[in-house]
Design an enzyme around this catalytic site. Structure first.
Site, PDB file in Angstrom:
ATOM      1  CE1 TYR A 165       2.636  -4.707   1.792  1.00  0.00           C
ATOM      2  CE2 TYR A 165       1.393  -3.854  -0.279  1.00  0.00           C
ATOM      3  CZ  TYR A 165       2.074  -4.953   0.593  1.00  0.00           C
ATOM      4  OH  TYR A 165       2.457  -6.347  -0.219  1.00  0.00           O
TER       5      TYR A 165
HETATM    6  P1  NAP Z   1       2.066 -13.815   4.641  1.00  0.00           P
HETATM    7  O1  NAP Z   1       1.324 -15.095   4.413  1.00  0.00           O
HETATM    8  O2  NAP Z   1       1.344 -12.908   5.738  1.00  0.00           O
HETATM    9  O3  NAP Z   1       3.519 -14.085   5.120  1.00  0.00           O
HETATM   10  C1  NAP Z   1       4.207 -13.061   5.676  1.00  0.00           C
HETATM   11  C2  NAP Z   1       5.644 -13.615   5.993  1.00  0.00           C
HETATM   12  O4  NAP Z   1       6.540 -12.402   6.302  1.00  0.00           O
HETATM   13  C3  NAP Z   1       5.538 -14.714   7.083  1.00  0.00           C
HETATM   14  O5  NAP Z   1       6.414 -15.830   7.057  1.00  0.00           O
HETATM   15  C4  NAP Z   1       5.861 -13.946   8.354  1.00  0.00           C
HETATM   16  O6  NAP Z   1       6.339 -14.611   9.197  1.00  0.00           O
HETATM   17  C5  NAP Z   1       6.757 -12.856   7.737  1.00  0.00           C
HETATM   18  N1  NAP Z   1       6.945 -11.622   8.540  1.00  0.00           N
HETATM   19  C6  NAP Z   1       5.984 -10.588   8.716  1.00  0.00           C
HETATM   20  N2  NAP Z   1       6.690  -9.813   9.613  1.00  0.00           N
HETATM   21  C7  NAP Z   1       7.859 -10.447   9.930  1.00  0.00           C
HETATM   22  C8  NAP Z   1       8.924  -9.753  10.870  1.00  0.00           C
HETATM   23  N3  NAP Z   1       8.658  -8.538  11.614  1.00  0.00           N
HETATM   24  N4  NAP Z   1      10.033 -10.373  11.035  1.00  0.00           N
HETATM   25  C9  NAP Z   1      10.084 -11.580  10.357  1.00  0.00           C
HETATM   26  N5  NAP Z   1       9.364 -12.147   9.562  1.00  0.00           N
HETATM   27  C10 NAP Z   1       8.152 -11.291   9.330  1.00  0.00           C
HETATM   28  O7  NAP Z   1       1.944 -13.116   3.364  1.00  0.00           O
HETATM   29  P2  NAP Z   1       2.399 -13.350   1.804  1.00  0.00           P
HETATM   30  O8  NAP Z   1       1.560 -12.834   0.814  1.00  0.00           O
HETATM   31  O9  NAP Z   1       3.378 -14.442   1.718  1.00  0.00           O
HETATM   32  O10 NAP Z   1       3.556 -12.009   1.737  1.00  0.00           O
HETATM   33  C11 NAP Z   1       4.823 -12.229   1.499  1.00  0.00           C
HETATM   34  C12 NAP Z   1       5.464 -11.071   0.700  1.00  0.00           C
HETATM   35  O11 NAP Z   1       4.697 -10.774  -0.522  1.00  0.00           O
HETATM   36  C13 NAP Z   1       5.433  -9.793   1.531  1.00  0.00           C
HETATM   37  O12 NAP Z   1       6.497  -9.007   1.238  1.00  0.00           O
HETATM   38  C14 NAP Z   1       3.991  -9.071   0.738  1.00  0.00           C
HETATM   39  O13 NAP Z   1       4.263  -7.790   1.030  1.00  0.00           O
HETATM   40  C15 NAP Z   1       4.273  -9.567  -0.587  1.00  0.00           C
HETATM   41  N6  NAP Z   1       3.019  -9.491  -1.414  1.00  0.00           N
HETATM   42  C16 NAP Z   1       2.007 -10.088  -1.026  1.00  0.00           C
HETATM   43  C17 NAP Z   1       0.764 -10.001  -1.975  1.00  0.00           C
HETATM   44  C18 NAP Z   1      -0.439 -10.923  -1.555  1.00  0.00           C
HETATM   45  O14 NAP Z   1      -1.513 -10.601  -2.258  1.00  0.00           O
HETATM   46  N7  NAP Z   1      -0.337 -11.819  -0.817  1.00  0.00           N
HETATM   47  C19 NAP Z   1       0.837  -9.292  -3.009  1.00  0.00           C
HETATM   48  C20 NAP Z   1       1.725  -8.380  -3.240  1.00  0.00           C
HETATM   49  C21 NAP Z   1       3.136  -8.621  -2.452  1.00  0.00           C
HETATM   50  P3  NAP Z   1       6.138 -14.475  10.987  1.00  0.00           P
HETATM   51  O15 NAP Z   1       4.749 -13.959  11.093  1.00  0.00           O
HETATM   52  O16 NAP Z   1       6.206 -15.776  11.396  1.00  0.00           O
HETATM   53  O17 NAP Z   1       7.335 -13.602  11.304  1.00  0.00           O
END
Ligand code: NAP
Length: 260
Positions: A165
């Site tokens: 990641y």
């Molecule tokens: P989340 O709640 O798990 O949401 C992830 C989103 O990505 C969901 O809408 C999911 O939708 C979509 N997704 C995953 N795989 C996909 C695929 N193959 N095709 C299309 N959509 C896909 O996580 P989040 O925290 O909101 O994450 C959003 C972004 O923030 C990510 O890039 C993550 O790496 C980044 N981030 C998060 C954190 C944290 O602490 N939460 C920290 C740093 C960075 P579906 O499952 O409906 O496809």
């Protein structure tokens, strides 16, 4: 938990057409709600079309313009057809929040599998390259635009808990900077945001695999708590807006000071 009061709208994105990937929950859902409040017409994309339809219909009921498109970031053709759909719906695209992403199975480098590497490559890196090139082509037709990619604090240093990641998010930072330099003459700004720990399903999945990780991460955050997804979306909204007209090629930390 600190209560986050939504600031009142200042019309930051008035009149803009914005695509949001990963809009079915978490940071992307918060962005959908915020961007519409700030005046954008949004196209919401992810795999879970039922969740997207629910969010889009709530936004429309509130007077906004929102459409839902099924997207699998692992499939380049699906990404290109999602961007085409934005063109069909609106005739242009002004902004793109490439936010969808997936966590790997937490574990040390020696335990990281080829499946983890492939999944991280296709969804957290290649997908952004595919999306950005399609978005930039459509933006060029309209005279420019702005792109924001969601990276992570996990890209900044060695990442012993999430090695694949961290590596793919760091690669994303590089291609974000390259895109900014390459497309600046076309009037396209490209930036990244690097969230720290944010209260979404992704961090909950990490906690299930590694009990206690939320407490340990929170203890290292100067602001003393995880982010609310809306606080991450706020920075993306600003970067997509004309108020950030001289910002390009930046990877902006949104981490409560954790990376300082
Ligand atoms: P989340 O709640 O798990 O949401 C992830 C989103 O990505 C969901 O809408 C999911 O939708 C979509 N997704 C995953 N795989 C996909 C695929 N193959 N095709 C299309 N959509 C896909 O996580 P989040 O925290 O909101 O994450 C959003 C972004 O923030 C990510 O890039 C993550 O790496 C980044 N981030 C998060 C954190 C944290 O602490 N939460 C920290 C740093 C960075 P579906 O499952 O409906 O496809």
């Amino acid at each position: 938990m600190t209560e986050i009061i939504a600031p009142s709208s200042i019309g930051l994105l008035t009149g803009k057409v914005v695509l949001i990937t990963g809009a079915s929950r978490g940071i992307g859902e918060a962005a959908a709600r915020l961007f519409v409040r700030e005046g954008a017409s949004v196209v919401l994309a992810a795999r879970d079309i039922r969740a997207l339809e629910r969010i889009a219909s709530e936004l429309r009921a509130g007077g906004g313009t929102a459409d839902a498109v099924a997207l699998d970031l692992a499939e380049p053709a699906s990404i290109r057809s999602t961007v085409d759909r934005v063109g069909e719906l609106h005739g242009r695209i002004d902004g793109a929040f490439n936010n969808g992403g997936v966590i790997q199975r937490p574990g040390a480098l020696d335990a990281t599998s080829g499946i983890d590497i492939d999944a991280q490559f296709s969804v957290n890196f290649r997908a952004h390259w595919t999306a950005m090139t399609a978005e930039a082509a459509l933006m060029r037709e309209g005279g420019g635009g702005a792109i924001v990619n969601t990276s992570s604090i996990g890209s900044r240093r060695a990442n012993a808990a999430l090695p694949a990641y961290g590596a793919m998010k760091r690669a994303l930072n590089s291609i974000t900077e390259t895109a900014a330099v390459t497309w600046a003459p076309d009037g396209i700004r490209v930036n990244g945001i690097a969230p720290g720990g944010t209260s979404t399903e992704m961090i909950d999945a990490w906690e299930r695999a590694t009990p206690g990780v939320i407490e340990r991460l929170s203890a290292r955050i100067p602001l003393g708590r995880m982010a609310d997804p809306s606080e991450i979306a706020e920075v993306a909204a600003w970067l997509l807006s004309d108020r950030a007209s001289y910002v390009t090629g930046a990877i902006v930390p949104v981490d409560g000071g954790a990376g300082a």
